[in-house]
Every structure is written in structure tokens, then in C-alpha cells.
Motif scaffolding. Structure first.
Motif, PDB file in Angstrom:
ATOM      1  N   GLY A 129     -29.723  74.929  42.680  1.00 66.65           N
ATOM      2  CA  GLY A 129     -28.692  75.850  43.152  1.00 66.65           C
ATOM      3  C   GLY A 129     -27.405  75.688  42.371  1.00 66.65           C
ATOM      4  N   THR A 130     -27.055  74.444  42.057  1.00 66.17           N
ATOM      5  CA  THR A 130     -25.852  74.211  41.258  1.00 66.17           C
ATOM      6  C   THR A 130     -26.059  74.672  39.812  1.00 66.17           C
ATOM      7  OG1 THR A 130     -26.510  71.915  40.732  1.00 66.17           O
ATOM      8  CG2 THR A 130     -25.141  72.243  42.669  1.00 66.17           C
ATOM      9  N   LEU A 131     -27.277  74.558  39.312  1.00 67.76           N
ATOM     10  CA  LEU A 131     -27.579  75.044  37.953  1.00 67.76           C
ATOM     11  C   LEU A 131     -27.320  76.543  37.862  1.00 67.76           C
ATOM     12  CD1 LEU A 131     -28.796  74.867  35.105  1.00 67.76           C
ATOM     13  CD2 LEU A 131     -31.054  75.117  36.149  1.00 67.76           C
ATOM     14  N   ALA A 132     -27.765  77.269  38.877  1.00 69.25           N
ATOM     15  CA  ALA A 132     -27.538  78.712  38.892  1.00 69.25           C
ATOM     16  C   ALA A 132     -26.039  79.021  38.889  1.00 69.25           C
ATOM     17  CB  ALA A 132     -28.204  79.341  40.116  1.00 69.25           C
ATOM     18  N   ALA A 133     -25.263  78.178  39.571  1.00 67.67           N
ATOM     19  CA  ALA A 133     -23.809  78.375  39.600  1.00 67.67           C
ATOM     20  C   ALA A 133     -23.197  78.126  38.223  1.00 67.67           C
ATOM     21  CB  ALA A 133     -23.179  77.445  40.641  1.00 67.67           C
ATOM     22  N   ILE A 134     -23.660  77.086  37.537  1.00 71.12           N
ATOM     23  CA  ILE A 134     -23.152  76.783  36.191  1.00 71.12           C
ATOM     24  C   ILE A 134     -23.436  77.939  35.237  1.00 71.12           C
ATOM     25  CG2 ILE A 134     -23.428  75.279  34.174  1.00 71.12           C
ATOM     26  CD1 ILE A 134     -24.128  73.012  36.138  1.00 71.12           C
ATOM     27  N   VAL A 135     -24.657  78.430  35.258  1.00 73.60           N
ATOM     28  CA  VAL A 135     -25.044  79.525  34.369  1.00 73.60           C
ATOM     29  C   VAL A 135     -24.207  80.771  34.675  1.00 73.60           C
ATOM     30  CG1 VAL A 135     -26.914  81.093  33.729  1.00 73.60           C
ATOM     31  CG2 VAL A 135     -27.363  78.643  34.020  1.00 73.60           C
ATOM     32  N   SER A 136     -23.944  81.021  35.946  1.00 75.13           N
ATOM     33  CA  SER A 136     -23.159  82.194  36.332  1.00 75.13           C
ATOM     34  C   SER A 136     -21.708  82.063  35.886  1.00 75.13           C
ATOM     35  CB  SER A 136     -23.213  82.399  37.850  1.00 75.13           C
ATOM     36  OG  SER A 136     -24.536  82.625  38.284  1.00 75.13           O
ATOM     37  N   TYR A 137     -21.108  80.886  36.087  1.00 74.02           N
ATOM     38  CA  TYR A 137     -19.697  80.689  35.772  1.00 74.02           C
ATOM     39  C   TYR A 137     -19.456  80.641  34.261  1.00 74.02           C
ATOM     40  CZ  TYR A 137     -14.937  78.857  36.041  1.00 74.02           C
ATOM     41  OH  TYR A 137     -13.580  78.681  35.903  1.00 74.02           O
ATOM     42  N   PHE A 138     -20.323  79.930  33.544  1.00 73.78           N
ATOM     43  CA  PHE A 138     -20.156  79.766  32.103  1.00 73.78           C
ATOM     44  C   PHE A 138     -21.100  80.681  31.327  1.00 73.78           C
ATOM     45  CE2 PHE A 138     -18.637  75.581  33.616  1.00 73.78           C
ATOM     46  CZ  PHE A 138     -17.405  75.533  32.970  1.00 73.78           C
ATOM     47  N   TRP A 139     -21.292  81.889  31.815  1.00 79.10           N
ATOM     48  CA  TRP A 139     -22.309  82.747  31.217  1.00 79.10           C
ATOM     49  C   TRP A 139     -22.040  83.036  29.741  1.00 79.10           C
ATOM     50  CZ3 TRP A 139     -21.295  87.503  29.091  1.00 79.10           C
ATOM     51  CH2 TRP A 139     -20.063  88.111  29.441  1.00 79.10           C
ATOM     52  N   SER A 167     -19.350  68.714  30.130  1.00 82.58           N
ATOM     53  CA  SER A 167     -20.222  68.071  31.112  1.00 82.58           C
ATOM     54  C   SER A 167     -21.170  69.074  31.762  1.00 82.58           C
ATOM     55  CB  SER A 167     -19.371  67.387  32.187  1.00 82.58           C
ATOM     56  OG  SER A 167     -20.157  66.968  33.283  1.00 82.58           O
ATOM     57  N   PHE A 168     -20.635  70.215  32.171  1.00 79.44           N
ATOM     58  CA  PHE A 168     -21.460  71.187  32.880  1.00 79.44           C
ATOM     59  C   PHE A 168     -22.489  71.841  31.964  1.00 79.44           C
ATOM     60  CE2 PHE A 168     -17.551  71.752  35.769  1.00 79.44           C
ATOM     61  CZ  PHE A 168     -17.902  70.617  36.488  1.00 79.44           C
ATOM     62  N   LEU A 169     -22.093  72.150  30.730  1.00 78.41           N
ATOM     63  CA  LEU A 169     -23.045  72.751  29.797  1.00 78.41           C
ATOM     64  C   LEU A 169     -24.150  71.755  29.426  1.00 78.41           C
ATOM     65  CD1 LEU A 169     -20.598  74.737  27.489  1.00 78.41           C
ATOM     66  CD2 LEU A 169     -22.111  75.647  29.261  1.00 78.41           C
ATOM     67  N   LEU A 170     -23.779  70.487  29.300  1.00 74.09           N
ATOM     68  CA  LEU A 170     -24.780  69.465  28.986  1.00 74.09           C
ATOM     69  C   LEU A 170     -25.768  69.289  30.130  1.00 74.09           C
ATOM     70  CD1 LEU A 170     -25.691  67.264  26.971  1.00 74.09           C
ATOM     71  CD2 LEU A 170     -24.129  65.684  28.123  1.00 74.09           C
ATOM     72  N   SER A 171     -25.336  69.604  31.338  1.00 72.81           N
ATOM     73  CA  SER A 171     -26.211  69.410  32.498  1.00 72.81           C
ATOM     74  C   SER A 171     -27.314  70.453  32.583  1.00 72.81           C
ATOM     75  CB  SER A 171     -25.384  69.459  33.792  1.00 72.81           C
ATOM     76  OG  SER A 171     -24.998  70.800  34.111  1.00 72.81           O
ATOM     77  N   ILE A 172     -27.144  71.591  31.914  1.00 71.79           N
ATOM     78  CA  ILE A 172     -28.086  72.694  32.093  1.00 71.79           C
ATOM     79  C   ILE A 172     -29.528  72.312  31.741  1.00 71.79           C
ATOM     80  CG2 ILE A 172     -28.729  74.998  31.252  1.00 71.79           C
ATOM     81  CD1 ILE A 172     -25.759  75.651  31.092  1.00 71.79           C
TER      82      ILE A 172
END
Length: 265
Positions: free
Chosen positions: A50-60, A189-194
Motif C-alpha cells: 500500500g505504501t509502494l502504491a503511494a510512493i509511485v503516485s506521489y513521485f510519478w 530513500s523513497f525511490l530506492l524503496s520501490i
């Protein structure tokens, strides 16, 4: 699992995944502090998706750039800068993938669900975050990423498989030590987490196929609720880091760790 438990898990995950205070550590504490049955690794991974989907949406835009880099790597299009960043992110993902597979196949993950371990890691890595944020330079951006920096932060990310460490916290700590600004450290950090979260999500899908219909429903519900909480938290954090330090998170981590050691002593 009740809807209340799923809601609490989703809110805790959505908030703590992006704040550098350890989402996995807080997920372990929920059943211990609220007398809920342990939600288990499958729900833990579902809320991470669920958090992955949020990262992709925010940093699209960044995600699309990395996707272009991936396509360029196989001869589809030309995007040299994006191709370089794509491979650096992939290189930074390798340590966490290797360590994660080792721990999962060896059956070691359940052994990490210890309150004492969570408390100690909250304190230790909280102090390191404070040192990095106080003394780290703020001169680099994500576009200046080098292979060396990607691997160093990737090695730090592998440590986050131990609850209480915080994936975002330890990768931001490493990035701050390397001279990235607070905002860019979070972005990095967030992009590396994807890739890492996506890999864990794929394993969860395989596990979900063998789960009961009730467990499948619970996992999907938890993931959807987490997405909403995560988007709201990410908007707050990225704006917060433009004007404030990470010291509030350091204080929280140390105070929480000490409280847990005293409470469960």
C-alpha cells in the motif's frame, strides 16, 4: 481480523513507513500493546505494498523517468541520464534483496519480532540519524547520484530488514552522511524503496494465493487503507523537510525505545 485492527495497522504503517521511526517496529508493537492477535508477515507485506502504491503516485514523474531509463537500457528510446539513474537504483537494491532472500529462506524473519530488539534499534539508529542530520552537508541532489552512493545507501537499506531500524530512517541517515539535503535524502530513500518493496509484494502475492479467503480479504483491505494514510503522510513529510530538521524524529525514537525497554523489562 477485525476492521478496527486492520484500520489501526494501516494508519500506523502509512504514517511510520515514511517518517524515519520504523514501520516494522511499530507493526510488531501493535498486538503487544493493544492485545490484538499478531497480524503476521502477510499483512505486514500487504500494507507495505500500500505504501509502494503511494510512493509511485506521489513521485510519478521520477518513477516515469526511471522507467524510461529501464526502457533505454534494452534499446527502447534514448535517455542516458535516466538510464544511469535506473541502474544505480538497481545496484542499490541488490544488498536488500540478497539479505531478504537469505532471511526468508532461512526462516529467520520471525526471530526478529522481538520488542527488546525493536527498542534497542529505535535508540541506536535514532542517535545515528541525529548525528547525520546535524553534521551532514546539504549540497547533493538525487540527479547527482553516483554508483558508490547508491551502493552505500543500498547497504544501509539492507539493515532495515531488522525491525526497529526503519528503512526510511537508515537510508536517510546514510544519504545525509553522504551530503544529500534532507528533502533529497527522503526522495532518494523513497525511490530506492520501490524495487525492494515491489519484490516483497511479489512474494506476498504468491503467499496470498495459498491463503484463506478471509486472509486475502484482510490483506487487500489493509493495503488499500494504508495507501490513503501513506499519501497524506508523504505530503506532510516532504513539505516538513523543506523547512525543518529531523530532530523531532530522533527524540521520538529515543523516547519510544527507552519507554519500551522500561515497559517490557
Amino acid at each position: 481480523m477485525s476492521f478496527l485492527q486492520l484500520l489501526i495497522i494501516a494508519i500506523v504503517q502509512g504514517v511510520t513507513e515514511f517518517l524515519p521511526i520504523s514501520s516494522s517496529g511499530h507493526l510488531i508493537l501493535i498486538p503487544k500493546l493493544m492485545d490484538f492477535p499478531d497480524q503476521g508477515p502477510l499483512i505486514d507485506v500487504a500494507v507495505h505494498v500500500g505504501t509502494l502504491a503511494a510512493i509511485v503516485s506521489y513521485f510519478w514523474r521520477d518513477v516515469w523517468g526511471l522507467a524510461r531509463g529501464g526502457f533505454a537500457s534494452v534499446g527502447i528510446g534514448t535517455a542516458p541520464a535516466e538510464r544511469r539513474l535506473f541502474w544505480y537504483i538497481m545496484a542499490g537494491t541488490v544488498p536488500a534483496v540478497l539479505v531478504g532472500l537469505f532471511l526468508k529462506t532461512g526462516g529467520y524473519l520471525e526471530g526478529f519480532r522481538s520488542t527488546t530488539l525493536v527498542a534497542i534499534n529505535l535508540i541506536v539508529y535514532g542517535v545515528l540519524l541525529g548525528i547525520a542530520d546535524r553534521f551532514g552537508a546539504q549540497r547533493k541532489s538525487f540527479e547527482e547520484l553516483t554508483l558508490k552512493d547508491a551502493v552505500i545507501v543500498g547497504l544501509a537499506q539492507a539493515l532495515a530488514l531488522i525491525p526497529g531500524t526503519s528503512r526510511s530512517g537508515v537510508t536517510m541517515t546514510a544519504a545525509r552522511f553522504l551530503g544529500y539535503s534532507r528533502f533529497e535524502s527522503a526522495r532518494f530513500s523513497f525511490l530506492l524503496s520501490i524495487p525492494a518493496i515491489a519484490g516483497a509484494g511479489l512474494l506476498a502475492v504468491l503467499d496470498l494465493a495459498d491463503a484463506s479467503a478471509r486472509m486475502q480479504s484482510d490483506a487487500i483491505t489493509a493495503g488499500a487503507l494504508t495507501f490513503v494514510a501513506a499519501i497524506l503522510t508523504m505530503v506532510f513529510l516532504m513539505n516538513f523537510l523543506k523547512r525543518a530538521s529531523m530532530m523531532v524524529f530522533v527524540v521520538y525514537r529515543v523516547a519510544m525505545g527507552v519507554a519500551l525497554l522500561l515497559f517490557f523489562a
